[in-house]
Design a protein around this motif. Sequence first.
Motif, short mmCIF file in Angstrom:
data_model
loop_
_atom_site.label_atom_id
_atom_site.label_comp_id
_atom_site.label_asym_id
_atom_site.label_seq_id
_atom_site.Cartn_x
_atom_site.Cartn_y
_atom_site.Cartn_z
N ARG A 67 0.83 -1.21 0.00
CA ARG A 67 0.00 0.00 0.00
C ARG A 67 0.86 1.26 0.00
O ARG A 67 0.61 2.21 -0.75
CB ARG A 67 -0.92 0.00 1.22
N ALA A 68 1.89 1.27 0.84
CA ALA A 68 2.71 2.47 0.97
C ALA A 68 3.42 2.82 -0.33
O ALA A 68 3.49 3.99 -0.73
CB ALA A 68 3.72 2.29 2.10
N VAL A 69 3.96 1.81 -0.99
CA VAL A 69 4.72 2.06 -2.22
C VAL A 69 3.79 2.41 -3.37
O VAL A 69 4.01 3.38 -4.11
CB VAL A 69 5.59 0.84 -2.56
N CYS A 70 2.74 1.64 -3.54
CA CYS A 70 1.87 1.83 -4.71
C CYS A 70 1.04 3.10 -4.62
O CYS A 70 0.58 3.62 -5.64
CB CYS A 70 0.97 0.62 -4.90
N ARG A 71 0.84 3.63 -3.42
CA ARG A 71 0.08 4.87 -3.27
C ARG A 71 0.97 6.11 -3.25
O ARG A 71 0.48 7.22 -3.06
CB ARG A 71 -0.73 4.82 -1.97
N SER A 72 2.26 5.91 -3.46
CA SER A 72 3.19 7.04 -3.38
C SER A 72 3.15 7.85 -4.67
O SER A 72 3.68 7.42 -5.71
CB SER A 72 4.61 6.54 -3.12
N GLY A 73 2.56 9.03 -4.61
CA GLY A 73 2.56 9.90 -5.77
C GLY A 73 3.94 10.41 -6.11
O GLY A 73 4.28 10.61 -7.28
N THR A 74 4.78 10.60 -5.09
CA THR A 74 6.14 11.08 -5.33
C THR A 74 6.94 10.06 -6.13
O THR A 74 7.63 10.41 -7.10
CB THR A 74 6.84 11.35 -3.99
N LEU A 75 6.86 8.80 -5.74
CA LEU A 75 7.58 7.76 -6.46
C LEU A 75 7.04 7.62 -7.88
O LEU A 75 7.80 7.43 -8.84
CB LEU A 75 7.46 6.43 -5.71
N ARG A 76 5.74 7.73 -8.02
CA ARG A 76 5.13 7.63 -9.35
C ARG A 76 5.64 8.75 -10.26
O ARG A 76 6.00 8.51 -11.42
CB ARG A 76 3.61 7.70 -9.19
N ARG A 77 5.69 9.97 -9.74
CA ARG A 77 6.16 11.09 -10.56
C ARG A 77 7.65 10.97 -10.87
O ARG A 77 8.10 11.31 -11.97
CB ARG A 77 5.87 12.42 -9.85
N LEU A 78 8.43 10.49 -9.91
CA LEU A 78 9.87 10.36 -10.10
C LEU A 78 10.21 9.38 -11.21
O LEU A 78 11.18 9.57 -11.95
CB LEU A 78 10.52 9.91 -8.79
N THR A 79 9.41 8.33 -11.34
CA THR A 79 9.74 7.24 -12.27
C THR A 79 8.86 7.21 -13.51
O THR A 79 9.01 6.31 -14.34
CB THR A 79 9.62 5.89 -11.54
N ARG A 80 7.97 8.17 -13.65
CA ARG A 80 7.05 8.15 -14.79
C ARG A 80 7.81 8.20 -16.11
O ARG A 80 8.65 9.06 -16.34
CB ARG A 80 6.08 9.32 -14.71
N GLY A 81 7.52 7.24 -16.98
CA GLY A 81 8.10 7.23 -18.31
C GLY A 81 9.53 6.73 -18.38
O GLY A 81 10.12 6.71 -19.47
#
Length: 387
Positions: free
Chosen positions: A259-273
């Motif tokens: 839950r903690a990792v998959c809900r992290s918007g920061t991590l999502r933005r950092l690795t997008r694309g």
Amino acid sequence: MDLTARLLRAAAARPRLLVLTTPGGTPVRLAVEREARLRDWPVAATPADAGLLVLAGPGHPGTAPAVERLWRDMPGPRARLHARHPDEVAAALDAARARLASPDLQRADAAARPAAPPPDELPMAEQGPDRDGLWLDRLHVPLGPFLPDWPAGLVLRLVLQGDVVQQAALAGPAPVPGPAAGAGGRFWAEPWLRAAAGEPVTTGEAARRRAAAQLDSLARLLALAGRPGQATRARRLRDALLAHAPEPAVRPAVAALHRAVCRSGTLRRLTRGLGVLSTAEAEAAGVSGPAARADGDVFDRCREWLECVARDVRRLDATGPLDPADPVGREGPRGRTTGPLPSSVALAGLLPRLLTGTELAGARLIVASLDPDPDELAAAGAEFAHD
């Protein structure tokens, strides 16, 4: 007690470790990381921050020059140790800490060091066209064989313009001779190799090893992404699985980490694309397993690892024999267990294409999201390395 002795004792109370893993040394690295965490000894990111150099795994002549270069770059007080087996780790750390605290040994080490070490021969920058046709300085930079949260022994030769990777090529690791190249030297794939050799292996044992391997990969990715707390949680879960913790003891923690990792918007933005890899492209390159199923970028592969771990945790108590027709039986941590070469060879083969055009920091995350097993790469080093 003189001032020097007091300062050395203070330095040895909580030394910082520079951990270097040789091919075939994964179980020793795991023991070092576990022991360091239990002792609350931090792991250093660079030689300048370290007090103890820890060489984990069997001796390997191909890595010796890099080890000596890092040892030369460590300031005093310093000490080094070489643990070849997990059972040696605790005693070796104690002995190295004693050397770190010894005024006589540290004075002898300081006296033996050259006053001015010869500088490394760095290539001069040259000019060349970038991806937009502009002529800019280009620098040839090797990554590996030893970096924090990096597949040990892997060497990538990059051509950088600014911080953008213009070219990337595989250049290692070297093949591992002797027993380290066999099942005993490929820790994460060991259950499948044993089953292929006719030994009895249960589905639960293989699921446990696969979940631990993917948590190990996840921890490196999270550490590089600036999430040390979540990386530590992943490593604790990895160690709990390897210590045969039962399903009820780990399942809630796995769900919480998911839950903690998959809900992290920061991590999502950092690795997008970053490092986009479709399922079709992966399969065409011979890649299977989580990297192929993720069908996306770095974050998608991170999420797929977590989902695989959650599924495998539910299989920990399975006592049936490992069946090649079962999902656990036909797929190890990096992909299919059958074929002429280990799955990590195909993963490593993707790196030059995926890294080209990315920034250097993004390139590190892409490598971590594929995380080819260094022991598998070393076992097949002659087959995949490209000069």
